[in-house]
Enzyme design. Sequence first.
Site, mmCIF file in Angstrom:
data_model
loop_
_atom_site.group_PDB
_atom_site.id
_atom_site.type_symbol
_atom_site.label_atom_id
_atom_site.label_comp_id
_atom_site.label_asym_id
_atom_site.label_seq_id
_atom_site.Cartn_x
_atom_site.Cartn_y
_atom_site.Cartn_z
ATOM 1 N N GLY A 1 0.849 -1.182 0.000
ATOM 2 C CA GLY A 1 0.000 0.000 0.000
ATOM 3 C C GLY A 1 0.879 1.223 0.000
ATOM 4 O O GLY A 1 2.083 1.115 0.148
ATOM 5 N N GLY A 2 0.321 2.370 -0.193
ATOM 6 C CA GLY A 2 1.022 3.648 -0.203
ATOM 7 C C GLY A 2 2.531 3.578 -0.261
ATOM 8 O O GLY A 2 3.136 3.559 -1.321
ATOM 9 N N ASP A 3 3.146 3.508 0.888
ATOM 10 C CA ASP A 3 4.616 3.521 0.987
ATOM 11 C C ASP A 3 5.133 2.255 1.667
ATOM 12 O O ASP A 3 6.169 2.269 2.317
ATOM 13 C CB ASP A 3 5.088 4.760 1.734
ATOM 14 N N GLU A 4 4.410 1.155 1.488
ATOM 15 C CA GLU A 4 4.754 -0.097 2.155
ATOM 16 C C GLU A 4 4.968 -1.217 1.137
ATOM 17 O O GLU A 4 4.257 -1.300 0.135
ATOM 18 C CB GLU A 4 3.636 -0.505 3.120
#
Length: 123
Positions: A56-59
């Site tokens: 997700g996003g920055d993961e």
Amino acid sequence: MSGVHARGLAVVFLALRDFKAINSHFGHDAGDTVLIEVAHRLRQAARDGDTVARYGGDEFVVLADNYGSADAHNAALWMQSRIHLPLLLGDQTVRMHAGVGIAWAQCGTAPADTLRAARGFAS
């Protein structure tokens, strides 16, 4: 995992630090460039057969089978060091940092619970 020499499926969770600052300072196109570069670096750091995915996003998550505890720890440190290498954004060089967590997939444990455990260690 029981036993010193036990091997299994390690779930390595990596959460980028200060990624929102990249988007704010350099713009979302630069943020996309960072995500693509991090994914590329993780793929290079992982072994053939390991799975690298953006969660997700920055993961990001890396699934690494047949790892012992020391293997997983060393691999996570190696991945973290690859993320930290300099990256050119426009005319500036930045270094990304990532929190890292490791959990073990086990029979009878829901995948979401394993991911949640690894994510908790990365916070």
